[in-house]
Design a protein around this motif. Structure first.
Motif, PDB file in Angstrom:
ATOM      1  N   LEU A  68       0.830  -1.199   0.000  1.00 19.73           N
ATOM      2  CA  LEU A  68       0.000   0.000   0.000  1.00 19.73           C
ATOM      3  C   LEU A  68       0.871   1.257   0.000  1.00 19.73           C
ATOM      4  CD1 LEU A  68      -2.794   1.259   0.079  1.00 19.73           C
ATOM      5  CD2 LEU A  68      -2.834   0.900   2.553  1.00 19.73           C
ATOM      6  N   ARG A  69       1.946   1.222   0.815  1.00 19.92           N
ATOM      7  CA  ARG A  69       2.856   2.375   0.858  1.00 19.92           C
ATOM      8  C   ARG A  69       3.452   2.618  -0.525  1.00 19.92           C
ATOM      9  NH1 ARG A  69       6.360   2.771   6.321  1.00 19.92           N
ATOM     10  NH2 ARG A  69       7.075   4.595   5.204  1.00 19.92           N
ATOM     11  N   LYS A  70       3.831   1.510  -1.184  1.00 18.23           N
ATOM     12  CA  LYS A  70       4.438   1.602  -2.517  1.00 18.23           C
ATOM     13  C   LYS A  70       3.420   2.209  -3.496  1.00 18.23           C
ATOM     14  CE  LYS A  70       7.275  -1.477  -5.322  1.00 18.23           C
ATOM     15  NZ  LYS A  70       6.553  -2.246  -6.319  1.00 18.23           N
ATOM     16  N   ALA A  71       2.170   1.737  -3.404  1.00 18.15           N
ATOM     17  CA  ALA A  71       1.145   2.236  -4.327  1.00 18.15           C
ATOM     18  C   ALA A  71       0.944   3.744  -4.137  1.00 18.15           C
ATOM     19  CB  ALA A  71      -0.159   1.485  -4.097  1.00 18.15           C
ATOM     20  N   ILE A  72       0.969   4.195  -2.858  1.00 22.67           N
ATOM     21  CA  ILE A  72       0.801   5.629  -2.585  1.00 22.67           C
ATOM     22  C   ILE A  72       2.006   6.398  -3.140  1.00 22.67           C
ATOM     23  CG2 ILE A  72       0.652   7.369  -0.754  1.00 22.67           C
ATOM     24  CD1 ILE A  72      -0.862   5.247   0.928  1.00 22.67           C
ATOM     25  N   LEU A  73       3.200   5.863  -2.853  1.00 24.13           N
ATOM     26  CA  LEU A  73       4.444   6.520  -3.288  1.00 24.13           C
ATOM     27  C   LEU A  73       4.525   6.612  -4.809  1.00 24.13           C
ATOM     28  CD1 LEU A  73       6.767   7.475  -1.454  1.00 24.13           C
ATOM     29  CD2 LEU A  73       8.024   5.436  -2.162  1.00 24.13           C
ATOM     30  N   GLU A  74       4.146   5.535  -5.451  1.00 27.31           N
ATOM     31  CA  GLU A  74       4.244   5.495  -6.919  1.00 27.31           C
ATOM     32  C   GLU A  74       3.029   6.124  -7.608  1.00 27.31           C
ATOM     33  OE1 GLU A  74       4.900   1.378  -7.807  1.00 27.31           O
ATOM     34  OE2 GLU A  74       6.943   1.408  -6.991  1.00 27.31           O
ATOM     35  N   LYS A  75       2.198   6.737  -6.800  1.00 34.58           N
ATOM     36  CA  LYS A  75       0.991   7.416  -7.323  1.00 34.58           C
ATOM     37  C   LYS A  75       0.150   6.503  -8.214  1.00 34.58           C
ATOM     38  CE  LYS A  75       2.556  12.224  -7.110  1.00 34.58           C
ATOM     39  NZ  LYS A  75       3.564  12.211  -6.159  1.00 34.58           N
ATOM     40  N   LYS A  76       0.038   5.251  -7.765  1.00 37.21           N
ATOM     41  CA  LYS A  76      -0.830   4.296  -8.475  1.00 37.21           C
ATOM     42  C   LYS A  76      -2.290   4.761  -8.321  1.00 37.21           C
ATOM     43  CE  LYS A  76       1.778   0.640  -9.720  1.00 37.21           C
ATOM     44  NZ  LYS A  76       2.596  -0.029  -8.751  1.00 37.21           N
ATOM     45  N   LYS A  77      -3.157   4.247  -9.159  1.00 41.38           N
ATOM     46  CA  LYS A  77      -4.569   4.607  -9.020  1.00 41.38           C
ATOM     47  C   LYS A  77      -5.122   3.891  -7.782  1.00 41.38           C
ATOM     48  CE  LYS A  77      -6.167   3.802 -13.338  1.00 41.38           C
ATOM     49  NZ  LYS A  77      -7.149   3.850 -14.416  1.00 41.38           N
ATOM     50  N   ILE A  78      -5.515   4.666  -6.790  1.00 45.21           N
ATOM     51  CA  ILE A  78      -6.026   4.085  -5.543  1.00 45.21           C
ATOM     52  C   ILE A  78      -7.494   4.490  -5.367  1.00 45.21           C
ATOM     53  CG2 ILE A  78      -5.802   3.954  -3.032  1.00 45.21           C
ATOM     54  CD1 ILE A  78      -2.878   4.618  -3.326  1.00 45.21           C
ATOM     55  N   LEU A  79      -8.306   3.504  -5.132  1.00 44.24           N
ATOM     56  CA  LEU A  79      -9.716   3.794  -4.891  1.00 44.24           C
ATOM     57  C   LEU A  79      -9.987   3.643  -3.394  1.00 44.24           C
ATOM     58  CD1 LEU A  79     -12.604   4.007  -6.483  1.00 44.24           C
ATOM     59  CD2 LEU A  79     -12.818   1.690  -5.626  1.00 44.24           C
ATOM     60  N   ILE A  80     -10.435   4.737  -2.787  1.00 43.78           N
ATOM     61  CA  ILE A  80     -10.799   4.664  -1.369  1.00 43.78           C
ATOM     62  C   ILE A  80     -12.271   4.272  -1.315  1.00 43.78           C
ATOM     63  CG2 ILE A  80     -10.973   5.941   0.803  1.00 43.78           C
ATOM     64  CD1 ILE A  80      -8.113   5.646  -0.240  1.00 43.78           C
ATOM     65  N   LEU A  81     -12.512   3.052  -0.909  1.00 41.80           N
ATOM     66  CA  LEU A  81     -13.886   2.533  -0.881  1.00 41.80           C
ATOM     67  C   LEU A  81     -14.289   2.391   0.583  1.00 41.80           C
ATOM     68  CD1 LEU A  81     -16.296   1.272  -2.351  1.00 41.80           C
ATOM     69  CD2 LEU A  81     -15.086  -0.902  -2.311  1.00 41.80           C
ATOM     70  N   ILE A  82     -15.139   3.290   1.042  1.00 43.22           N
ATOM     71  CA  ILE A  82     -15.479   3.241   2.479  1.00 43.22           C
ATOM     72  C   ILE A  82     -16.957   3.504   2.735  1.00 43.22           C
ATOM     73  CG2 ILE A  82     -13.252   3.864   3.511  1.00 43.22           C
ATOM     74  CD1 ILE A  82     -14.128   6.756   3.564  1.00 43.22           C
ATOM     75  N   ASN A  83     -17.430   2.870   3.779  1.00 44.86           N
ATOM     76  CA  ASN A  83     -18.682   3.289   4.383  1.00 44.86           C
ATOM     77  C   ASN A  83     -18.232   3.903   5.705  1.00 44.86           C
ATOM     78  OD1 ASN A  83     -21.113   3.565   5.632  1.00 44.86           O
ATOM     79  ND2 ASN A  83     -21.624   1.389   5.669  1.00 44.86           N
ATOM     80  N   PRO A  84     -18.030   5.229   5.716  1.00 47.84           N
ATOM     81  CA  PRO A  84     -17.315   5.834   6.855  1.00 47.84           C
ATOM     82  C   PRO A  84     -18.129   5.825   8.139  1.00 47.84           C
ATOM     83  CG  PRO A  84     -18.143   7.514   5.352  1.00 47.84           C
ATOM     84  CD  PRO A  84     -18.503   6.194   4.741  1.00 47.84           C
ATOM     85  N   PRO A  85     -17.433   5.970   9.263  1.00 46.92           N
ATOM     86  CA  PRO A  85     -18.166   6.126  10.528  1.00 46.92           C
ATOM     87  C   PRO A  85     -18.946   7.424  10.443  1.00 46.92           C
ATOM     88  CG  PRO A  85     -15.799   6.468  10.827  1.00 46.92           C
ATOM     89  CD  PRO A  85     -15.989   6.041   9.422  1.00 46.92           C
ATOM     90  N   TYR A  86     -20.264   7.304  10.552  1.00 49.39           N
ATOM     91  CA  TYR A  86     -21.071   8.504  10.391  1.00 49.39           C
ATOM     92  C   TYR A  86     -20.975   9.380  11.613  1.00 49.39           C
ATOM     93  CZ  TYR A  86     -23.101   5.567   6.850  1.00 49.39           C
ATOM     94  OH  TYR A  86     -23.262   4.749   5.789  1.00 49.39           O
ATOM     95  N   ALA A  87     -20.691  10.650  11.407  1.00 47.04           N
ATOM     96  CA  ALA A  87     -20.721  11.621  12.486  1.00 47.04           C
ATOM     97  C   ALA A  87     -20.752  12.982  11.843  1.00 47.04           C
ATOM     98  CB  ALA A  87     -19.482  11.482  13.369  1.00 47.04           C
ATOM     99  N   GLU A  88     -21.579  13.869  12.375  1.00 45.29           N
ATOM    100  CA  GLU A  88     -21.672  15.211  11.809  1.00 45.29           C
ATOM    101  C   GLU A  88     -20.539  16.063  12.346  1.00 45.29           C
ATOM    102  OE1 GLU A  88     -23.838  16.039   9.520  1.00 45.29           O
ATOM    103  OE2 GLU A  88     -24.617  13.991   9.595  1.00 45.29           O
ATOM    104  N   ALA A  89     -20.120  17.043  11.518  1.00 43.82           N
ATOM    105  CA  ALA A  89     -19.020  17.924  11.924  1.00 43.82           C
ATOM    106  C   ALA A  89     -19.324  18.640  13.222  1.00 43.82           C
ATOM    107  CB  ALA A  89     -18.768  18.952  10.838  1.00 43.82           C
ATOM    108  N   THR A  90     -20.623  18.871  13.483  1.00 39.69           N
ATOM    109  CA  THR A  90     -20.971  19.666  14.656  1.00 39.69           C
ATOM    110  C   THR A  90     -21.219  18.823  15.898  1.00 39.69           C
ATOM    111  OG1 THR A  90     -23.193  19.536  13.798  1.00 39.69           O
ATOM    112  CG2 THR A  90     -21.993  21.599  13.406  1.00 39.69           C
ATOM    113  N   ASN A  91     -21.331  17.509  15.734  1.00 37.68           N
ATOM    114  CA  ASN A  91     -21.693  16.771  16.948  1.00 37.68           C
ATOM    115  C   ASN A  91     -20.473  16.293  17.726  1.00 37.68           C
ATOM    116  OD1 ASN A  91     -20.861  14.334  15.952  1.00 37.68           O
ATOM    117  ND2 ASN A  91     -22.918  13.578  15.492  1.00 37.68           N
ATOM    118  N   SER A  92     -20.757  15.892  18.960  1.00 38.09           N
ATOM    119  CA  SER A  92     -19.641  15.585  19.842  1.00 38.09           C
ATOM    120  C   SER A  92     -18.951  14.299  19.447  1.00 38.09           C
ATOM    121  CB  SER A  92     -20.135  15.491  21.275  1.00 38.09           C
ATOM    122  OG  SER A  92     -21.159  14.533  21.314  1.00 38.09           O
TER     123      SER A  92
END
Ligand code: SAM
Length: 438
Positions: free
Chosen positions: A372-396
């Motif tokens: 993964l580090r190599k892929a980032i360094l070599e600017k390979k095409k990286i797809l960030i596929l996430i269902n992120p932890p939901y939280a609003e910018a304003t909430n605690s």
């Protein structure tokens, strides 16, 4: 109204009997000396919760003894019921004991002698299954009905539908008896317990393990052993439920670990599993947007993968990296053999690898796999596929999620709340295609 609530309002033994008769759907019954008598079950009833299960069975067994002595019919099941509890037992388990005719009964069933109570108690202890009606009325009703139709006491199955209720009951009857364990570890011990057939575990490498020491269950977690203060709750719980769950449910149950995390902790971590229909839709959208060969073209990193549902349809595991906050989720993925050939590792994408100046330095944690580090360094095409932890910018919750970096800024019109900061801080510029609202 539940049976339990009705029982609390009953004012006589007749009321108690009638509530049970209705709840159990008993059709052909008599009320005689034996409180409720059907072809399949005899019941001893009480109008409070004060008489012990043993004392009630002692009274009922007096009638069974009489019937045996006279060569009369004895039903296949015996049950005791009151306003708080109920218990059921197979007659076949006590008939050999009664046939010896060694018990000195009292003048009548209700006038039992201490000797009779002691003898019965010491014999029937492991033969009956007892239920607290407040928490287990459904289990009692379904087990008794199934006993009538099948002739067996069939334990309740653990399924995805009753998982949360079974877990809560497990905590009350078993979890609280485990000495020295943290509450947040209950779910891991629960899984270890249910995914075990009494001899071996159904999955290798679960985060926690059920073992046996001197014939008693003990749990092993993170190299420590946890014993039970009392085994009574354990015995009673596993007399009610069947384990392990059916094989077709096992992986699904393990993958629903999020449903057992206490609500507070779950919203703090945004730990909600990704439903499989959402995964289907996401993969359709990806093919639509990036072309049908996208799995070959892109290195994929899900940096909040939980137990890995989002990648369950992924076929090119060699180019797949999956990381998440809780090491236990990684263990669950390993145990359920989810995305076996992918690199799966624990990583806190909001806080790991940020130096004092707020810059990314992967040498700090050294958790990122080389590929993964190599892929980032070599600017390979990286797809960030996430269902992120939901939280609003304003909430605690978000404030606590983002401990080090400021992840709530806006970049190129894209709200980057909780999105991985290295995407721009590290000089790597990736186009984010947001597959929202699917
Ligand atoms: C919405 S869930 C995604 C669930 C996952 N796709 C699945 O189906 O199991 C978000 C996940 O992000 C994890 N998470 C929360 N904060 C994180 C962090 N700072 N770093 C890595 N993972 C995090 C949570 O534990 C949770 O498993």
């Amino acid at each position: 109204m539940s049976l339990y609530n009705k029982l609390q309002q009953s004012s006589s033994e007749e009321d108690v009997k009638d509530h049970y008769i209705k709840a159990l759907g008993l059709k052909h019954y008599q009320k005689n000396l034996i409180d409720i008598q059907t072809k399949e079950v005899w019941f001893e009833a009480k109008d409070t919760g004060k008489t012990s299960t043993y004392a009630m069975f002692t009274q009922l067994l007096h009638y069974v003894q009489d019937a045996l002595n006279k060569g009369e019919h004895v039903p296949p099941f015996l049950a005791v019921i009151d306003t708080q509890k109920a218990a059921i037992m197979r007659s076949a388990d006590v008939i050999p004991f009664l046939s010896k005719k060694t018990i000195k009964w009292g003048k009548s069933a209700s006038n039992y002698t201490q000797e009779a109570l002691d003898a019965v108690s010491s014999y029937i202890g492991t033969h009956f299954v007892s239920y607290r009606i407040e928490t287990h009325e459904d289990e009692f009703i379904s087990t008794l009905k199934a006993a009538i139709t099948s002739g067996e006491i069939i334990r309740t199955q653990i399924t995805p539908d009753n998982l949360k209720q079974v877990f809560d009951k497990w905590v009350n009857m078993i979890g609280v008896e485990i000495i020295g364990v943290e509450k947040e570890d209950y779910a891991l011990l629960f899984f270890a317990d249910i995914m075990h057939d009494g001899t071996i575990s159904t999955h290798e490498n679960l985060p926690a393990e059920l073992l046996h020491k001197n014939n008693s269950p003990v749990f092993s977690l993170d190299g420590k052993l946890y014993e039970l203060g009392s085994k009574e709750g354990y015995r009673r719980f596993w007399a009610i439920y069947h384990k392990p769950p059916k094989s077709e449910y096992r992986n699904y149950i393990l993958e629903r670990r999020d449903s057992l995390i206490p609500v507070d902790e779950r919203s703090f971590k945004g730990a909600y599993y990704t439903p499989l229909d959402v995964v289907d839709k996401a993969y359709d959208k990806l093919s639509e947007t990036l072309g049908s060969n996208w799995q070959k073209d892109y290195v994929v990193w899900d940096m909040c993968c939980g137990v890995g549902n989002l990648e369950i349809k992924h076929s090119n595991h060699r180019k797949l990296f999956m990381s998440t906050l809780d090491a236990e989720d990684i263990d669950v993925m390993k145990a359920t053999k989810t995305c076996v050939a992918a690199e799966r590792f624990q990583y806190d994408f909001l806080n790991d690898d940020i130096d004092e100046a707020g810059k990314i330095d992967y040498d700090i944690s050294k958790k990122l796999p080389n590929g993964l580090r190599k892929a980032i360094l070599e600017k390979k095409k990286i797809l960030i596929l996430i269902n992120p932890p939901y939280a609003e910018a304003t909430n605690s919750a978000n404030a606590s999620l983002s401990k080090k970096g400021d992840n709530t800024s806006t970049k190129d019109g894209v709200s980057v709340t909780n999105l991985p900061h290295f995407l721009w801080k590290d000089g790597v510029r990736l186009k984010m295609n947001c597959l929202c609202n699917f």
